[in-house]
Motif scaffolding. Structure first.
Motif, mmCIF file in Angstrom:
data_model
loop_
_atom_site.group_PDB
_atom_site.id
_atom_site.type_symbol
_atom_site.label_atom_id
_atom_site.label_comp_id
_atom_site.label_asym_id
_atom_site.label_seq_id
_atom_site.Cartn_x
_atom_site.Cartn_y
_atom_site.Cartn_z
ATOM 1 N N HIS A 118 0.835 -1.205 0.000
ATOM 2 C CA HIS A 118 0.000 0.000 0.000
ATOM 3 C C HIS A 118 0.867 1.249 0.000
ATOM 4 O O HIS A 118 0.592 2.218 -0.724
ATOM 5 N N MET A 119 1.926 1.233 0.783
ATOM 6 C CA MET A 119 2.795 2.407 0.877
ATOM 7 C C MET A 119 3.451 2.719 -0.462
ATOM 8 O O MET A 119 3.474 3.878 -0.903
ATOM 9 N N VAL A 120 3.977 1.707 -1.130
ATOM 10 C CA VAL A 120 4.610 1.920 -2.431
ATOM 11 C C VAL A 120 3.581 2.372 -3.461
ATOM 12 O O VAL A 120 3.848 3.257 -4.286
ATOM 13 N N ARG B 209 5.214 13.533 0.224
ATOM 14 C CA ARG B 209 6.253 12.858 0.989
ATOM 15 C C ARG B 209 5.566 11.909 1.959
ATOM 16 O O ARG B 209 4.685 12.321 2.712
ATOM 17 N N LEU B 210 5.966 10.648 1.957
ATOM 18 C CA LEU B 210 5.279 9.619 2.729
ATOM 19 C C LEU B 210 6.265 8.957 3.684
ATOM 20 O O LEU B 210 7.302 8.437 3.267
ATOM 21 N N ILE B 211 5.920 8.987 4.968
ATOM 22 C CA ILE B 211 6.711 8.305 5.990
ATOM 23 C C ILE B 211 5.958 7.034 6.394
ATOM 24 O O ILE B 211 4.755 7.068 6.649
ATOM 25 N N GLY B 212 6.679 5.929 6.469
ATOM 26 C CA GLY B 212 6.102 4.677 6.944
ATOM 27 C C GLY B 212 6.802 4.204 8.194
ATOM 28 O O GLY B 212 8.036 4.218 8.277
ATOM 29 N N CYS B 213 6.007 3.788 9.193
ATOM 30 C CA CYS B 213 6.564 3.251 10.434
ATOM 31 C C CYS B 213 6.230 1.771 10.528
ATOM 32 O O CYS B 213 5.067 1.382 10.347
ATOM 33 N N GLU B 214 7.231 0.962 10.834
ATOM 34 C CA GLU B 214 7.029 -0.481 10.957
ATOM 35 C C GLU B 214 8.219 -1.080 11.707
ATOM 36 O O GLU B 214 9.353 -0.951 11.255
ATOM 37 N N MET C 160 10.568 -6.549 2.997
ATOM 38 C CA MET C 160 9.629 -6.671 1.878
ATOM 39 C C MET C 160 9.391 -5.324 1.222
ATOM 40 O O MET C 160 9.365 -5.202 -0.008
ATOM 41 N N LEU C 161 9.206 -4.291 2.036
ATOM 42 C CA LEU C 161 9.012 -2.946 1.487
ATOM 43 C C LEU C 161 10.209 -2.518 0.648
ATOM 44 O O LEU C 161 10.053 -1.995 -0.462
ATOM 45 N N LEU C 162 11.418 -2.729 1.151
ATOM 46 C CA LEU C 162 12.612 -2.306 0.433
ATOM 47 C C LEU C 162 12.712 -2.987 -0.930
ATOM 48 O O LEU C 162 13.130 -2.370 -1.915
#
Length: 233
Positions: A74-76, A86-91, A99-101
């Motif tokens: 979803h973030m990507v 600009r989108l910051i994701g916290c996890e 996986m996100l990377l």
């Protein structure tokens, strides 16, 4: 807030899961430092000074936040669909970060940053009223009643969230747990938000990307719920 004043917090939930694949270890080693939002951790910012966002995350677009990005799809998707923001994701979950990377490499998006730890650390140092949109997608349900205080939709998270969101900011919540809907509806409005829309299956947001957690819920017969709140002005 000084280092001595920084609250001691319990963190509940997993930080590690299955053994990482070799490619995922490579992503973490090569890409995480470049995409990590600086100045958030106590180690990097012991005095808990407010972030200078122009330096920490250069750009002129609106600032968005995803709390608990899971596998990052979803973030990507949002970063690619909205290249001007600009989108910051916290996890905190290392497997999800890896996986996100990997997805970032494939998509080639650059307008996002990661805080790979507790979102409350980020709340400590974000300036007031700087966030224009927040996503909370399929958060940990903590199903046992004695654990409901660990949910994100509690004052310990919601009041700091209200401080960093701008008047009129949008706060989206997606969950497949009816009791999470109940608690969300009870606790989010007193924190400074107004319910704008509540929808069920087949009525997600126009730009919604169904996550792997939602697909799992659907396979197991649980209905998604989509709630939209607006930060009071």
């Amino acid at each position: 807030m000084t280092n001595a004043d920084t609250p001691r917090r319990n963190f509940y939930g997993r930080a590690h899961g299955k053994t990482l694949r070799a490619s995922q270890k490579t992503y973490l080693a090569e890409d995480l430092d470049r995409l990590r939002l600086p100045g958030v951790s106590v180690q990097d910012n012991p005095d808990r000074a407010p972030l200078d966002l122009d330096t920490a995350f250069p750009g002129t677009g609106s600032l968005w936040l995803e709390v608990g990005f899971g596998g990052g799809e979803h973030m990507v998707h949002m970063a690619a669909r909205n290249p001007g923001i600009r989108l910051i994701g916290c996890e905190p979950f290392v497997n999800g970060i890896a996986m996100l990377l990997g997805k970032i490499r494939v998509a080639g998006v650059e307008n996002l940053r990661i805080h790979p730890a507790d979102v409350r650390d980020l709340f400590d140092v974000l300036p007031d009223a700087c966030v224009a949109k927040v996503f909370l997608n399929y958060p940990d349900p903590w199903p046992k009643a004695r654990h409901h205080r660990r949910r994100f939709v509690t004052p310990g998270y919601l009041l700091p969230l209200a401080r960093v969101t701008a008047p009129g900011a949008e706060f989206r919540v997606a969950t497949d747990i009816p009791d999470y809907v109940r608690q969300t509806l009870e606790e989010v409005p007193p924190a400074g938000f107004t319910l704008e829309r509540q929808a069920g299956p087949g009525a997600a947001w126009e730009d919604w990307l169904s996550t792997r957690y939602e697909q799992k819920a659907l396979r197991e017969g649980r209905d998604p719920h989509y709630l939209t709140f607006r930060r009071n002005g």
